[in-house]
Scaffold this motif. Sequence first.
Motif, short mmCIF file in Angstrom:
data_model
loop_
_atom_site.label_atom_id
_atom_site.label_comp_id
_atom_site.label_asym_id
_atom_site.label_seq_id
_atom_site.Cartn_x
_atom_site.Cartn_y
_atom_site.Cartn_z
N GLY A 142 -55.58 43.86 -25.11
CA GLY A 142 -56.33 44.31 -26.28
C GLY A 142 -55.73 45.53 -26.95
N HIS A 143 -56.29 45.82 -28.12
CA HIS A 143 -55.89 46.95 -28.94
C HIS A 143 -56.41 48.26 -28.34
CE1 HIS A 143 -55.40 49.28 -32.68
NE2 HIS A 143 -56.63 49.68 -32.52
N VAL A 144 -55.62 49.34 -28.46
CA VAL A 144 -56.03 50.68 -28.03
C VAL A 144 -56.33 51.51 -29.25
CG1 VAL A 144 -55.34 52.75 -26.77
CG2 VAL A 144 -54.61 50.50 -25.95
N SER A 145 -57.46 52.18 -29.27
CA SER A 145 -57.88 52.95 -30.44
C SER A 145 -57.03 54.20 -30.63
CB SER A 145 -59.35 53.35 -30.32
OG SER A 145 -59.51 54.37 -29.34
N GLY A 146 -57.02 54.70 -31.87
CA GLY A 146 -56.30 55.93 -32.16
C GLY A 146 -56.85 57.13 -31.40
N ARG A 147 -58.15 57.18 -31.19
CA ARG A 147 -58.75 58.27 -30.42
C ARG A 147 -58.29 58.22 -28.97
NH1 ARG A 147 -59.77 63.18 -30.68
NH2 ARG A 147 -58.56 63.13 -28.75
N ALA A 148 -58.19 57.02 -28.42
CA ALA A 148 -57.76 56.89 -27.02
C ALA A 148 -56.30 57.30 -26.84
CB ALA A 148 -57.96 55.45 -26.55
N THR A 149 -55.43 57.00 -27.82
CA THR A 149 -54.03 57.42 -27.68
C THR A 149 -53.91 58.93 -27.78
OG1 THR A 149 -53.50 57.19 -30.06
CG2 THR A 149 -53.25 55.24 -28.67
N ALA A 150 -54.76 59.56 -28.58
CA ALA A 150 -54.78 61.03 -28.63
C ALA A 150 -55.23 61.59 -27.28
CB ALA A 150 -55.71 61.50 -29.74
N ASP A 151 -56.26 61.00 -26.70
CA ASP A 151 -56.74 61.44 -25.38
C ASP A 151 -55.63 61.30 -24.34
OD1 ASP A 151 -59.25 62.02 -26.36
OD2 ASP A 151 -60.13 60.11 -25.76
N TRP A 152 -54.87 60.19 -24.41
CA TRP A 152 -53.79 59.97 -23.46
C TRP A 152 -52.76 61.09 -23.56
CZ3 TRP A 152 -48.54 59.38 -23.34
CH2 TRP A 152 -47.98 58.72 -22.23
N TRP A 153 -52.38 61.46 -24.78
CA TRP A 153 -51.40 62.52 -24.95
C TRP A 153 -51.96 63.89 -24.53
CZ3 TRP A 153 -46.50 62.84 -24.86
CH2 TRP A 153 -45.70 61.77 -25.30
N GLU A 154 -53.22 64.17 -24.82
CA GLU A 154 -53.82 65.42 -24.34
C GLU A 154 -53.75 65.48 -22.81
OE1 GLU A 154 -57.77 65.88 -25.80
OE2 GLU A 154 -57.15 66.04 -27.90
N TRP A 155 -54.00 64.34 -22.21
CA TRP A 155 -53.94 64.23 -20.74
C TRP A 155 -52.54 64.53 -20.23
CZ3 TRP A 155 -51.55 59.60 -18.55
CH2 TRP A 155 -51.64 59.52 -17.16
N VAL A 156 -51.52 63.88 -20.77
CA VAL A 156 -50.15 64.07 -20.31
C VAL A 156 -49.69 65.52 -20.51
CG1 VAL A 156 -47.74 63.55 -20.89
CG2 VAL A 156 -49.38 61.68 -20.56
N LEU A 157 -49.98 66.08 -21.67
CA LEU A 157 -49.49 67.42 -21.98
C LEU A 157 -50.22 68.50 -21.21
CD1 LEU A 157 -49.01 67.02 -25.84
CD2 LEU A 157 -47.23 67.04 -24.08
N SER A 158 -51.35 68.18 -20.58
CA SER A 158 -52.14 69.19 -19.88
C SER A 158 -51.60 69.54 -18.50
CB SER A 158 -53.59 68.70 -19.73
OG SER A 158 -53.69 67.65 -18.77
#
Length: 244
Positions: free
Chosen positions: A51-67
């Motif tokens: 399925g498709h991943v939302s734009g909000r979820a991809t932002a959350d993923w990057w916040e997670w990685v960069l933290s």
Amino acid sequence: MFFMQDHHGFSPSHHAPGHRYRSWDGRDDCQYRDHHDGRGPKFHHDKVEIGHVSGRATADWWEWVLSYPEAENPQLDTTGELADLGDFGRTFFVAGTFSGDVERSFSVDYGQTLVIPLINVVSFATEPDDTAASLREDAAEFIDAVEDLTLIIDGKVYSDEKLFDFRTKSTVFDAIVPEGGVLPAGTYDPVVSDGYWIKVKGLSPGENTIEFGGSLTDDEGNTFEVNITDNVTVVADRHWSDWS
């Protein structure tokens, strides 16, 4: 400036000081929820749904990685030891790699939805005149150069023709990077991401293999390539049955 996907992970118990982690339905807690908003493509193979991943979820993923600091970052994990940092209950963030090949092994609960970055880029402000719009243009130029995408689940090959429908531009976000992080410590605002993402539901209990990645060549002839193999054990006696 760009920062490409690479390797590392995170869990609700490992928050960077002062950082916030949003759930996908907008709540300020650590229980990520997987509500498909009806937009974007999705298709099935046997019991597996892509399925498709939302734009909000991809932002959350990057916040997670960069933290995470480099020493604890799932993007830099070469074995899967840190993969469980991406466990948010119903949703499991799968780490990518900043470039190159990596093979990892880890377990997930039956019924969890896996969010997987095939290939992506993050663009963040480094100059006073940088804006969200200019950062989006830079990120889009990078991702426009993607030449091929890979997704193979338990031997089932998903074609480029389908995968190129799964491009997602993130919402605008900010990121807090700790000391020893993959970027100089501080708060970055604005930040945007662009790339190809998929979410996977319905993996069978037991051993599964997911291969994913992509490649591109930039204007200067430089090649960027990601090839990841994840050996995923789905544990049937730990399950999330309410996906919605």
